[in-house]
Design a protein around this motif. Structure first.
Motif, PDB file in Angstrom:
ATOM      1  N   CYS A  19       0.837  -1.200   0.000  1.00 15.55           N
ATOM      2  CA  CYS A  19       0.000   0.000   0.000  1.00 15.55           C
ATOM      3  C   CYS A  19       0.872   1.250   0.000  1.00 15.55           C
ATOM      4  CB  CYS A  19      -0.913   0.012   1.225  1.00 15.55           C
ATOM      5  SG  CYS A  19      -1.940  -1.464   1.409  1.00 15.55           S
ATOM      6  N   LEU A  48      -1.692  -6.408   4.611  1.00 17.85           N
ATOM      7  CA  LEU A  48      -1.613  -5.071   4.024  1.00 17.85           C
ATOM      8  C   LEU A  48      -0.343  -4.391   4.529  1.00 17.85           C
ATOM      9  CD1 LEU A  48      -5.341  -4.012   4.624  1.00 17.85           C
ATOM     10  CD2 LEU A  48      -4.376  -5.327   2.710  1.00 17.85           C
ATOM     11  N   ASN A  50       1.969  -1.134   4.546  1.00 13.99           N
ATOM     12  CA  ASN A  50       2.093   0.292   4.271  1.00 13.99           C
ATOM     13  C   ASN A  50       3.552   0.637   4.012  1.00 13.99           C
ATOM     14  OD1 ASN A  50       1.448   3.081   4.104  1.00 13.99           O
ATOM     15  ND2 ASN A  50       2.110   3.339   6.226  1.00 13.99           N
ATOM     16  N   PHE A  58      -2.182   4.025   6.764  1.00 14.28           N
ATOM     17  CA  PHE A  58      -2.075   3.035   7.838  1.00 14.28           C
ATOM     18  C   PHE A  58      -3.193   3.179   8.859  1.00 14.28           C
ATOM     19  CE2 PHE A  58      -0.200   0.837  11.525  1.00 14.28           C
ATOM     20  CZ  PHE A  58       0.001  -0.397  10.917  1.00 14.28           C
ATOM     21  N   ILE A  61      -5.743   1.065   7.396  1.00 13.87           N
ATOM     22  CA  ILE A  61      -5.374  -0.343   7.599  1.00 13.87           C
ATOM     23  C   ILE A  61      -5.646  -0.761   9.038  1.00 13.87           C
ATOM     24  CG2 ILE A  61      -3.422  -1.947   7.682  1.00 13.87           C
ATOM     25  CD1 ILE A  61      -2.217  -0.437   5.310  1.00 13.87           C
ATOM     26  N   ARG A  62      -5.308   0.099   9.994  1.00 14.85           N
ATOM     27  CA  ARG A  62      -5.548  -0.194  11.406  1.00 14.85           C
ATOM     28  C   ARG A  62      -7.036  -0.433  11.668  1.00 14.85           C
ATOM     29  NH1 ARG A  62      -2.263   1.292  15.463  1.00 14.85           N
ATOM     30  NH2 ARG A  62      -1.319   2.918  14.173  1.00 14.85           N
ATOM     31  N   CYS A  65      -8.058  -3.817  10.322  1.00 16.90           N
ATOM     32  CA  CYS A  65      -7.582  -4.890  11.198  1.00 16.90           C
ATOM     33  C   CYS A  65      -8.458  -5.022  12.438  1.00 16.90           C
ATOM     34  CB  CYS A  65      -6.137  -4.622  11.623  1.00 16.90           C
ATOM     35  SG  CYS A  65      -4.925  -4.719  10.282  1.00 16.90           S
ATOM     36  N   GLY A  73      -1.908  -5.974   9.456  1.00 12.72           N
ATOM     37  CA  GLY A  73      -1.352  -4.695   9.016  1.00 12.72           C
ATOM     38  C   GLY A  73       0.131  -4.608   9.336  1.00 12.72           C
ATOM     39  N   ASN A  75       3.485  -1.953   8.969  1.00 12.86           N
ATOM     40  CA  ASN A  75       3.829  -0.559   8.729  1.00 12.86           C
ATOM     41  C   ASN A  75       5.345  -0.399   8.652  1.00 12.86           C
ATOM     42  OD1 ASN A  75       3.369   2.179   8.355  1.00 12.86           O
ATOM     43  ND2 ASN A  75       3.277   2.628  10.546  1.00 12.86           N
ATOM     44  N   ASP A 103      -3.006  -1.864  -4.884  1.00 10.36           N
ATOM     45  CA  ASP A 103      -3.958  -1.167  -4.020  1.00 10.36           C
ATOM     46  C   ASP A 103      -4.779  -0.109  -4.749  1.00 10.36           C
ATOM     47  OD1 ASP A 103      -1.887   0.534  -4.594  1.00 10.36           O
ATOM     48  OD2 ASP A 103      -1.658   1.306  -2.556  1.00 10.36           O
TER      49      ASP A 103
END
Length: 322
Positions: A19, A48, A50, A58, A61-62, A65, A73, A75, A103
């Motif tokens: 991503c 995923l 980041n 992110f 994404i968080r 999740c 996720g 990062n 993405d």
């Protein structure tokens, strides 16, 4: 890994998505892909990654999740590139099949079923998406064609196979790829040295929904140069070029001596001498640079330059520091 979808029947498909500034699209990509997988009877998980985005990627994404424990996720501390993000994601997969996609909705979730149908036949280890029509600029397309040709020559890619970052592979391929710990990652190169049992499936290429590609000419050249980690062909070409030039120089020298003996009045050609010096010097410098690139990459590998640096990992809906 926990998650209600994992209790269902069918094979588990791990979807790895790098991503990069995709806060406006990643939720849609995940939702649509999940719906396709569920409709076909698969269990699923998403990884995923980041890749150093500084927008709300992110955070999105968080949130995903937290809502679904089947989403992991990852990062990065900074941007390390798409291929580093992919190999990081591969280290968190648990599935029977591993799917890679982008993405930005160009590798569209509606086309996932075509790749899965082919891998289910059991005849191939990797199934690449192939696009009859590309939705990208001409210079990008020409650059991609050149890259594909050189990669086939330098990495031994099977003839007739068009590689892309939209694919499905069997788990053993992914397990072998993540053994690579060098700093310069080229995902297709890792695949080609693992297996040649590959096939293409034609899918539709969609328009990018938001933003523009994160690839510039500079990053594309840098990505292309990663082939040096997976091929000795350039060094062998340097040896062949040196041998050919040496042979031509020897033949030329013999011809000049014979010509001088037959006609002593002939003056030695200053122009031809300068052309020869410039040509040979240019080729020598070029291949010295090539050798220097190999030595530089070897130094980076020996000094344990990381493929990526993890800042945070979210699993099972909870946070875990990297």
């Amino acid at each position: 890994m926990a998650g209600s979808n994992l209790k269902a029947g069918g094979r588990l498909v791990s979807v790895v998505i790098p991503c990069y500034y995709s806060e406006l699209t990643i939720e849609k990509v995940v939702t649509m892909t999940r719906d396709v997988l569920v409709s076909k009877g698969y269990r699923y998980e998403f990884v995923l990654v980041n890749d150093g985005s500084t927008d709300g990627t992110f955070d999105r994404i968080r949130s995903l999740c937290k809502d679904n424990p089947s989403i992991i996720g990852v990062n990065f501390a900074k941007n390390f590139g798409q291929h580093s993000a992919i190999i990081a994601g591969l280290r968190y997969v648990h599935g029977d099949y591993v799917m890679l996609m982008d993405d930005d909705m160009q590798t569209h979730p509606s086309q996932c079923g075509l790749l899965l149908d082919e891998i289910e036949k059991g005849e191939h280890d990797v199934v690449f998406a192939q696009y009859p029509q590309h939705k990208e600029a001409l210079w990008r397309r020409l650059g991609s064609d050149f890259t594909l040709w050189t990669m086939r020559v330098l990495t031994g890619r099977p003839k007739g196979i068009e590689a892309s970052n939209f694919l499905v592979m069997k788990r053993f391929v992914s397990d072998e790829m993540i053994k690579y710990d060098g700093p310069y990652v080229y995902i297709q190169g890792l695949m080609f040295r693992t297996t040649h049992n590959m096939v293409n499936v034609t899918v539709k290429h969609f328009e990018r929904e938001v933003g523009t590609s994160g690839y510039t000419l500079r990053t594309l050249v840098r990505l292309w140069s990663t082939v040096l980690n997976f091929s000795m062909v350039p060094l062998r070409l340097a040896s062949i070029a040196g041998a050919v030039l040496g042979l031509l120089g020897l033949v030329w020298a013999v011809l000049l001596v014979v010509q001088k003996l037959l006609d002593p009045s002939i003056q030695t050609g200053w122009s031809s001498l300068m052309v020869t010096i410039i040509l040979c010097s240019g080729i020598i410098i070029l291949f010295l640079g090539l050798i220097g690139e190999y030595l530089g990459r070897l130094t980076m590998t020996v000094s344990k330059t990381p493929q990526y640096v993890l800042k945070e990992v979210i699993e099972d809906g909870g946070d875990e520091d990297a």
